[in-house]
Motif scaffolding. Structure first.
Motif, PDB file in Angstrom:
ATOM      1  N   LYS A  64       0.844  -1.196   0.000  1.00 39.07           N
ATOM      2  CA  LYS A  64       0.000   0.000   0.000  1.00 39.07           C
ATOM      3  C   LYS A  64       0.884   1.253   0.000  1.00 39.07           C
ATOM      4  O   LYS A  64       0.645   2.202  -0.750  1.00 39.07           O
ATOM      5  CB  LYS A  64      -0.918  -0.006   1.220  1.00 39.07           C
ATOM      6  CG  LYS A  64      -1.846   1.173   1.298  1.00 39.07           C
ATOM      7  CD  LYS A  64      -2.740   1.094   2.519  1.00 39.07           C
ATOM      8  CE  LYS A  64      -3.568   2.357   2.628  1.00 39.07           C
ATOM      9  NZ  LYS A  64      -4.333   2.395   3.868  1.00 39.07           N
ATOM     10  N   TRP A  65       1.910   1.255   0.853  1.00 34.87           N
ATOM     11  CA  TRP A  65       2.846   2.381   0.910  1.00 34.87           C
ATOM     12  C   TRP A  65       3.500   2.608  -0.445  1.00 34.87           C
ATOM     13  O   TRP A  65       3.630   3.732  -0.914  1.00 34.87           O
ATOM     14  CB  TRP A  65       3.914   2.097   1.974  1.00 34.87           C
ATOM     15  CG  TRP A  65       5.061   3.055   1.963  1.00 34.87           C
ATOM     16  CD1 TRP A  65       5.113   4.280   2.561  1.00 34.87           C
ATOM     17  CD2 TRP A  65       6.338   2.864   1.315  1.00 34.87           C
ATOM     18  NE1 TRP A  65       6.345   4.859   2.334  1.00 34.87           N
ATOM     19  CE2 TRP A  65       7.113   4.019   1.563  1.00 34.87           C
ATOM     20  CE3 TRP A  65       6.893   1.849   0.562  1.00 34.87           C
ATOM     21  CZ2 TRP A  65       8.409   4.167   1.078  1.00 34.87           C
ATOM     22  CZ3 TRP A  65       8.175   1.991   0.078  1.00 34.87           C
ATOM     23  CH2 TRP A  65       8.915   3.147   0.338  1.00 34.87           C
ATOM     24  N   LYS A 121       2.527   1.374  -3.595  1.00 37.44           N
ATOM     25  CA  LYS A 121       1.599   1.619  -4.701  1.00 37.44           C
ATOM     26  C   LYS A 121       0.957   2.997  -4.659  1.00 37.44           C
ATOM     27  O   LYS A 121       0.551   3.515  -5.700  1.00 37.44           O
ATOM     28  CB  LYS A 121       0.522   0.542  -4.728  1.00 37.44           C
ATOM     29  CG  LYS A 121       1.040  -0.799  -5.193  1.00 37.44           C
ATOM     30  CD  LYS A 121      -0.048  -1.848  -5.141  1.00 37.44           C
ATOM     31  CE  LYS A 121       0.464  -3.199  -5.609  1.00 37.44           C
ATOM     32  NZ  LYS A 121      -0.561  -4.242  -5.475  1.00 37.44           N
ATOM     33  N   GLN A 122       0.873   3.604  -3.487  1.00 38.85           N
ATOM     34  CA  GLN A 122       0.233   4.913  -3.398  1.00 38.85           C
ATOM     35  C   GLN A 122       1.032   5.996  -4.124  1.00 38.85           C
ATOM     36  O   GLN A 122       0.548   7.090  -4.343  1.00 38.85           O
ATOM     37  CB  GLN A 122      -0.023   5.312  -1.944  1.00 38.85           C
ATOM     38  CG  GLN A 122       1.216   5.708  -1.169  1.00 38.85           C
ATOM     39  CD  GLN A 122       0.924   5.942   0.302  1.00 38.85           C
ATOM     40  OE1 GLN A 122      -0.188   5.718   0.768  1.00 38.85           O
ATOM     41  NE2 GLN A 122       1.919   6.392   1.039  1.00 38.85           N
ATOM     42  N   ARG A 123       2.237   5.675  -4.533  1.00 42.79           N
ATOM     43  CA  ARG A 123       3.065   6.626  -5.267  1.00 42.79           C
ATOM     44  C   ARG A 123       2.727   6.679  -6.756  1.00 42.79           C
ATOM     45  O   ARG A 123       3.242   7.504  -7.486  1.00 42.79           O
ATOM     46  CB  ARG A 123       4.549   6.263  -5.113  1.00 42.79           C
ATOM     47  CG  ARG A 123       5.056   6.641  -3.743  1.00 42.79           C
ATOM     48  CD  ARG A 123       6.162   5.756  -3.252  1.00 42.79           C
ATOM     49  NE  ARG A 123       6.717   6.313  -2.032  1.00 42.79           N
ATOM     50  CZ  ARG A 123       6.092   6.347  -0.858  1.00 42.79           C
ATOM     51  NH1 ARG A 123       4.881   5.881  -0.747  1.00 42.79           N
ATOM     52  NH2 ARG A 123       6.676   6.859   0.197  1.00 42.79           N
TER      53      ARG A 123
END
Length: 151
Positions: free
Chosen positions: A128-129, A131-133
């Motif tokens: 999640k950390w 992919k949020q980029r």
């Protein structure tokens, strides 16, 4: 047709011409991802490679060490060391293949299954950390581009 007004930054962060080297940026990205992974997994006491071995064992019960090495693109000695560490923690057990007595099979033990459940939760947080980029299109594109390098 007019060109957009684009001025490169005047401060290169002190890295100079190395900033134009793709491998340098891949190394920096790898370092950032690795540090976050290790922070996310600190409470589990597992490495990326150990989690990968547990995951593949769960997906392929009775998999052989040699097959793990092939799928993970690691040498057999490294996989053997990882398997030894996981076995010392009672996460897996070795067995003998019923088809080929020379082949050693690997099976998850209950402690290994429990560790993998927790590792998958940590992976979800880590992913999640990461992919949020990216938006969905960028993410698919990045996977494709990286696959060109390692595939």
């Amino acid at each position: 047709m007019t060109q957009p007004n684009y001025a490169p930054p005047t401060d290169d962060g002190g890295i100079g011409a190395i900033g134009d080297i793709l491998g340098f940026h891949i190394r920096l990205a790898h370092g950032a991802v690795y540090r976050h992974f290790m922070d996310t997994f600190e409470h589990l006491g597992l490495t990326q490679k150990q989690v990968s071995v547990l995951w593949l064992m769960d997906d392929h019960p009775g998999i052989a060490q040699a097959e793990l090495a092939r799928r993970l693109q690691m040498d057999r000695a490294t996989v053997m060391a990882i398997v030894n560490r996981l076995q010392a923690r009672d996460f897996l057990e070795r067995g003998q293949s019923s088809e080929d007595r020379r082949r050693q099979t690997l099976t998850l033990r209950p402690a290994g299954k429990a560790a993998l459940v927790e590792a998958r939760k940590a992976i979800a947080e880590h992913e999640k950390w990461l992919k949020q980029r990216f938006n969905k299109r960028e993410f698919k594109q990045l996977i494709g581009l990286l696959t060109r390098i390692h595939g």
